[in-house]
Design a protein around this motif. Structure first.
Motif, PDB file in Angstrom:
ATOM      1  N   THR A  63       0.832  -1.199   0.000  1.00  0.00           N
ATOM      2  CA  THR A  63       0.000   0.000   0.000  1.00  0.00           C
ATOM      3  C   THR A  63       0.869   1.252   0.000  1.00  0.00           C
ATOM      4  OG1 THR A  63      -1.701  -1.206   1.203  1.00  0.00           O
ATOM      5  CG2 THR A  63      -1.862   1.185   1.221  1.00  0.00           C
ATOM      6  N   ALA A  64       1.949   1.243   0.782  1.00  0.00           N
ATOM      7  CA  ALA A  64       2.857   2.391   0.815  1.00  0.00           C
ATOM      8  C   ALA A  64       3.521   2.605  -0.548  1.00  0.00           C
ATOM      9  CB  ALA A  64       3.904   2.190   1.898  1.00  0.00           C
ATOM     10  N   LEU A  65       3.929   1.512  -1.193  1.00  0.00           N
ATOM     11  CA  LEU A  65       4.542   1.641  -2.518  1.00  0.00           C
ATOM     12  C   LEU A  65       3.549   2.184  -3.538  1.00  0.00           C
ATOM     13  CD1 LEU A  65       6.686  -1.615  -2.732  1.00  0.00           C
ATOM     14  CD2 LEU A  65       7.512   0.735  -2.595  1.00  0.00           C
ATOM     15  N   LEU A  66       2.314   1.698  -3.493  1.00  0.00           N
ATOM     16  CA  LEU A  66       1.291   2.184  -4.415  1.00  0.00           C
ATOM     17  C   LEU A  66       1.016   3.669  -4.190  1.00  0.00           C
ATOM     18  CD1 LEU A  66      -0.794   1.496  -6.597  1.00  0.00           C
ATOM     19  CD2 LEU A  66      -2.394   0.957  -4.776  1.00  0.00           C
ATOM     20  N   THR A  67       0.978   4.076  -2.938  1.00  0.00           N
ATOM     21  CA  THR A  67       0.763   5.495  -2.626  1.00  0.00           C
ATOM     22  C   THR A  67       1.933   6.340  -3.135  1.00  0.00           C
ATOM     23  OG1 THR A  67      -0.462   4.839  -0.661  1.00  0.00           O
ATOM     24  CG2 THR A  67       0.303   7.100  -0.747  1.00  0.00           C
ATOM     25  N   ALA A  68       3.156   5.842  -2.966  1.00  0.00           N
ATOM     26  CA  ALA A  68       4.324   6.582  -3.452  1.00  0.00           C
ATOM     27  C   ALA A  68       4.295   6.728  -4.968  1.00  0.00           C
ATOM     28  CB  ALA A  68       5.605   5.879  -3.011  1.00  0.00           C
ATOM     29  N   VAL A  69       3.916   5.672  -5.667  1.00  0.00           N
ATOM     30  CA  VAL A  69       3.822   5.738  -7.129  1.00  0.00           C
ATOM     31  C   VAL A  69       2.736   6.720  -7.547  1.00  0.00           C
ATOM     32  CG1 VAL A  69       3.197   4.402  -9.180  1.00  0.00           C
ATOM     33  CG2 VAL A  69       4.802   3.463  -7.517  1.00  0.00           C
ATOM     34  N   ALA A  70       1.610   6.704  -6.862  1.00  0.00           N
ATOM     35  CA  ALA A  70       0.515   7.623  -7.216  1.00  0.00           C
ATOM     36  C   ALA A  70       0.922   9.076  -6.982  1.00  0.00           C
ATOM     37  CB  ALA A  70      -0.721   7.272  -6.394  1.00  0.00           C
ATOM     38  N   VAL A  71       1.582   9.362  -5.865  1.00  0.00           N
ATOM     39  CA  VAL A  71       2.012  10.740  -5.583  1.00  0.00           C
ATOM     40  C   VAL A  71       3.055  11.186  -6.602  1.00  0.00           C
ATOM     41  CG1 VAL A  71       3.269  12.155  -3.897  1.00  0.00           C
ATOM     42  CG2 VAL A  71       1.424  10.663  -3.140  1.00  0.00           C
ATOM     43  N   SER A  72       3.961  10.295  -6.960  1.00  0.00           N
ATOM     44  CA  SER A  72       4.975  10.635  -7.967  1.00  0.00           C
ATOM     45  C   SER A  72       4.324  10.914  -9.317  1.00  0.00           C
ATOM     46  CB  SER A  72       5.981   9.502  -8.120  1.00  0.00           C
ATOM     47  OG  SER A  72       6.632   9.285  -6.897  1.00  0.00           O
ATOM     48  N   ALA A  73       3.349  10.097  -9.691  1.00  0.00           N
ATOM     49  CA  ALA A  73       2.680  10.301 -10.976  1.00  0.00           C
ATOM     50  C   ALA A  73       1.937  11.632 -10.997  1.00  0.00           C
ATOM     51  CB  ALA A  73       1.720   9.151 -11.240  1.00  0.00           C
ATOM     52  N   ILE A  74       1.299  11.991  -9.897  1.00  0.00           N
ATOM     53  CA  ILE A  74       0.572  13.266  -9.848  1.00  0.00           C
ATOM     54  C   ILE A  74       1.546  14.431  -9.928  1.00  0.00           C
ATOM     55  CG2 ILE A  74      -0.822  14.733  -8.329  1.00  0.00           C
ATOM     56  CD1 ILE A  74      -2.220  12.162  -7.376  1.00  0.00           C
ATOM     57  N   SER A  75       2.670  14.332  -9.221  1.00  0.00           N
ATOM     58  CA  SER A  75       3.637  15.437  -9.253  1.00  0.00           C
ATOM     59  C   SER A  75       4.269  15.574 -10.634  1.00  0.00           C
ATOM     60  CB  SER A  75       4.708  15.246  -8.188  1.00  0.00           C
ATOM     61  OG  SER A  75       5.454  14.088  -8.461  1.00  0.00           O
ATOM     62  N   VAL A  76       4.545  14.465 -11.313  1.00  0.00           N
ATOM     63  CA  VAL A  76       5.084  14.534 -12.677  1.00  0.00           C
ATOM     64  C   VAL A  76       4.061  15.150 -13.614  1.00  0.00           C
ATOM     65  CG1 VAL A  76       5.792  13.107 -14.650  1.00  0.00           C
ATOM     66  CG2 VAL A  76       6.744  12.681 -12.386  1.00  0.00           C
ATOM     67  N   ALA A  77       2.777  14.805 -13.445  1.00  0.00           N
ATOM     68  CA  ALA A  77       1.742  15.378 -14.298  1.00  0.00           C
ATOM     69  C   ALA A  77       1.616  16.881 -14.077  1.00  0.00           C
ATOM     70  CB  ALA A  77       0.407  14.683 -14.022  1.00  0.00           C
ATOM     71  N   ALA A  79       3.998  18.899 -12.968  1.00  0.00           N
ATOM     72  CA  ALA A  79       5.201  19.521 -13.522  1.00  0.00           C
ATOM     73  C   ALA A  79       5.113  19.606 -15.040  1.00  0.00           C
ATOM     74  CB  ALA A  79       6.432  18.729 -13.097  1.00  0.00           C
ATOM     75  N   ALA A  80       4.547  18.576 -15.689  1.00  0.00           N
ATOM     76  CA  ALA A  80       4.409  18.598 -17.152  1.00  0.00           C
ATOM     77  C   ALA A  80       3.455  19.700 -17.586  1.00  0.00           C
ATOM     78  CB  ALA A  80       3.914  17.243 -17.644  1.00  0.00           C
ATOM     79  N   VAL A  81       2.367  19.889 -16.853  1.00  0.00           N
ATOM     80  CA  VAL A  81       1.411  20.941 -17.208  1.00  0.00           C
ATOM     81  C   VAL A  81       2.058  22.314 -17.033  1.00  0.00           C
ATOM     82  CG1 VAL A  81      -0.770  22.020 -16.499  1.00  0.00           C
ATOM     83  CG2 VAL A  81      -0.624  19.543 -16.742  1.00  0.00           C
ATOM     84  N   VAL A  82       2.806  22.500 -15.968  1.00  0.00           N
ATOM     85  CA  VAL A  82       3.463  23.795 -15.731  1.00  0.00           C
ATOM     86  C   VAL A  82       4.504  24.071 -16.811  1.00  0.00           C
ATOM     87  CG1 VAL A  82       5.009  25.029 -14.147  1.00  0.00           C
ATOM     88  CG2 VAL A  82       3.026  23.806 -13.259  1.00  0.00           C
ATOM     89  N   LEU A  83       5.340  23.089 -17.143  1.00  0.00           N
ATOM     90  CA  LEU A  83       6.348  23.277 -18.192  1.00  0.00           C
ATOM     91  C   LEU A  83       5.697  23.555 -19.535  1.00  0.00           C
ATOM     92  CD1 LEU A  83       9.025  20.574 -17.310  1.00  0.00           C
ATOM     93  CD2 LEU A  83       9.278  23.054 -17.207  1.00  0.00           C
ATOM     94  N   ARG A  84       4.628  22.863 -19.829  1.00  0.00           N
ATOM     95  CA  ARG A  84       3.933  23.085 -21.105  1.00  0.00           C
ATOM     96  C   ARG A  84       3.397  24.498 -21.199  1.00  0.00           C
ATOM     97  NH1 ARG A  84      -1.320  19.607 -22.978  1.00  0.00           N
ATOM     98  NH2 ARG A  84      -1.702  20.707 -24.942  1.00  0.00           N
ATOM     99  N   SER A  85       2.798  24.980 -20.110  1.00  0.00           N
ATOM    100  CA  SER A  85       2.252  26.339 -20.155  1.00  0.00           C
ATOM    101  C   SER A  85       3.378  27.371 -20.254  1.00  0.00           C
ATOM    102  CB  SER A  85       1.400  26.605 -18.922  1.00  0.00           C
ATOM    103  OG  SER A  85       2.194  26.711 -17.778  1.00  0.00           O
TER     104      SER A  85
END
Length: 93
Positions: A63-77, A79-85
């Motif tokens: 569960t901790a690993l899944l939460t870490a992956v989800a938080v990382s994916a959200i932060s990458v998304a 960051a991608a939106v900010v860089l794109r804008s």
């Protein structure tokens, strides 16, 4: 008949005390069939507390690993939106 066993009849006592001793009285007894052996129960496997603890610990770690992956994916998304804008606004100038 299988579910309603018959009880044996009570033995018959002599009719009176004046009954001659030499005379044998015939007593018929009906014996009920022996009860069927119960079906063997399947025993459940013994589970130790260590095994239960190991399963719970594994669940917490996964569960901790899944939460870490989800938080990382959200932060990458994000960051991608900010860089794109930022890149799109730089091309418009």
């Amino acid at each position: 008949m299988l579910f309603r066993p018959q009880l044996p009849e009570a033995p018959q006592l002599p009719a009176s005390p004046g009954t001659p001793v030499g005379r044998a009285s015939v007593v018929t007894q009906h014996h009920a069939p022996p009860p069927a052996a119960p079906a063997p129960r399947r025993s459940l496997p013994n589970v130790s507390t260590g095994a239960i603890g190991l399963v719970l610990l594994g669940g917490v770690v996964l569960t901790a690993l899944l939460t870490a992956v989800a938080v990382s994916a959200i932060s990458v998304a994000v960051a991608a939106v900010v860089l794109r804008s930022l890149l799109n606004s730089q091309h418009r100038r």
